[in-house]
Write an enzyme that holds these catalytic residues in place. Structure first.
Site, PDB file in Angstrom:
ATOM      1  N   LYS A 151     -41.298  37.812  47.213  1.00 59.19           N
ATOM      2  CA  LYS A 151     -39.931  37.600  47.661  1.00 59.19           C
ATOM      3  C   LYS A 151     -39.771  36.093  47.863  1.00 59.19           C
ATOM      4  O   LYS A 151     -40.332  35.518  48.796  1.00 59.19           O
ATOM      5  CB  LYS A 151     -39.649  38.346  48.967  1.00 59.19           C
ATOM      6  CG  LYS A 151     -38.243  38.106  49.506  1.00 59.19           C
ATOM      7  CD  LYS A 151     -38.047  38.710  50.883  1.00 59.19           C
ATOM      8  CE  LYS A 151     -36.652  38.361  51.420  1.00 59.19           C
ATOM      9  NZ  LYS A 151     -36.460  38.830  52.814  1.00 59.19           N
ATOM     10  N   TYR A 173     -44.148  36.726  50.694  1.00 64.23           N
ATOM     11  CA  TYR A 173     -42.845  36.347  51.248  1.00 64.23           C
ATOM     12  C   TYR A 173     -42.865  34.840  51.479  1.00 64.23           C
ATOM     13  O   TYR A 173     -43.437  34.363  52.458  1.00 64.23           O
ATOM     14  CB  TYR A 173     -42.609  37.107  52.550  1.00 64.23           C
ATOM     15  CG  TYR A 173     -41.250  36.921  53.190  1.00 64.23           C
ATOM     16  CD1 TYR A 173     -40.198  36.274  52.550  1.00 64.23           C
ATOM     17  CD2 TYR A 173     -41.017  37.421  54.471  1.00 64.23           C
ATOM     18  CE1 TYR A 173     -38.968  36.130  53.154  1.00 64.23           C
ATOM     19  CE2 TYR A 173     -39.789  37.282  55.096  1.00 64.23           C
ATOM     20  CZ  TYR A 173     -38.769  36.638  54.435  1.00 64.23           C
ATOM     21  OH  TYR A 173     -37.540  36.489  55.042  1.00 64.23           O
TER      22      TYR A 173
END
Length: 280
Positions: free
Chosen positions: A135, A107
């Protein structure tokens, strides 16, 4: 909320991400949220458990708790505030993943974490097959190009909503989107047009309809508050945002109502047009 997402047709759920307000919860609350989420989902969808924390020790504890709760993978973020180097951040990520021994989604959100998952980090992590996706929430389009061209072994997942079309054009097949908590059908429509049907003409039309909402969320400065209000519009209580955040005021709600209603009407029309074309 979870039952609504499943019935709306989402393909997976992340528990304890940014929108889940993990940063404002105690460790006990976070672990209980992971347990409750997995209990409700009951293997009907893949589940990813968030492990973000300032201390590596806390992230490791959360990774172990996530595995015990029954998640399928973990979400590994840069520790906020500490500003680790690429090497230090990679060692953190590796320690967290090894504690759970599960697939991991990275992330990258330097706007909140204050440090990027830079090329030094990616070079190190890219050698570990357990890190199977990222992500990407930097908002930097050059990062998208970098990841797609130089790190194809790490699957791209859109983490910046107003760049979703660009992510799909560069090969992303997934989208971690907070607004799907109240607008899942719109997000699925864009994903399907681009990823499944490879119809970027339709995708651009849907993206055009969604951009005012995306811009309101990404640039309005009241992200979590807006998501919670959007959920409440569906008759589901999401509760107030945790301190220090405050709920939307009447003007904010009125503007968001207009944006959401216009988006839904426009996308419904686009979908009906395509359905009519197929019938003919």
């Amino acid at each position: 909320m979870i039952e609504r997402l499943i019935s709306d047709g989402v393909h997976g759920i992340i528990i304890a991400g940014t929108t889940g307000e993990y940063y404002a919860q105690s460790m006990d609350e976070r672990i209980r949220m992971l347990e409750c989420g997995c209990e409700i989902i009951n293997r009907r969808l893949p589940v990813i458990g968030g492990t973000g924390a300032i201390r590596t020790e806390d992230s490791i504890a959360l990774a172990k708790a996530a595995k015990q709760a029954g998640v399928d993978a973990i979400l590994v973020a840069t520790p906020p505030y500490a500003q680790p180097t690429g090497r230090e951040n990679a060692l953190h990520a590796l320690s967290v993943q090894r504690a759970a021994d599960l697939p991991a989604m990275l992330y990258n959100y330097p706007g909140r974490m204050a440090a990027p998952m830079d090329e030094d980090f990616l070079d190190r992590i890219g050698q570990a097959p357990a890190f199977c996706a990222i992500k990407e929430s930097s908002g930097d389009i050059n990062r998208l190009h970098l990841l797609a061209r130089q790190y194809p072994q790490i699957a791209l997942s859109c983490g910046m909503d107003d760049q979703a079309l660009e992510f799909f054009a560069w090969g992303a097949e997934s989208w971690v989107c907070a607004a799907s908590n109240f607008a899942a059908s719109a997000h699925i429509a864009l994903w399907k047009a681009c990823v499944v049907d490879n119809n970027f003409i339709k995708g651009r039309r849907i993206m055009t309809a969604m951009l005012p909402l995306m811009q309101a969320l990404e640039q309005g400065g009241k992200f979590v508050q807006s998501i919670k209000y959007g959920v409440s519009r569906q008759g589901i209580s999401a509760g107030p945002p945790r301190a220090p955040l405050r709920p939307l005021n009447k003007d904010d709600k009125r503007i968001l109502d207009q944006v959401i209603d216009t988006m839904n009407t426009t996308i419904d029309r686009i979908e009906k047009e395509k359905a009519t074309e197929k019938e003919n």
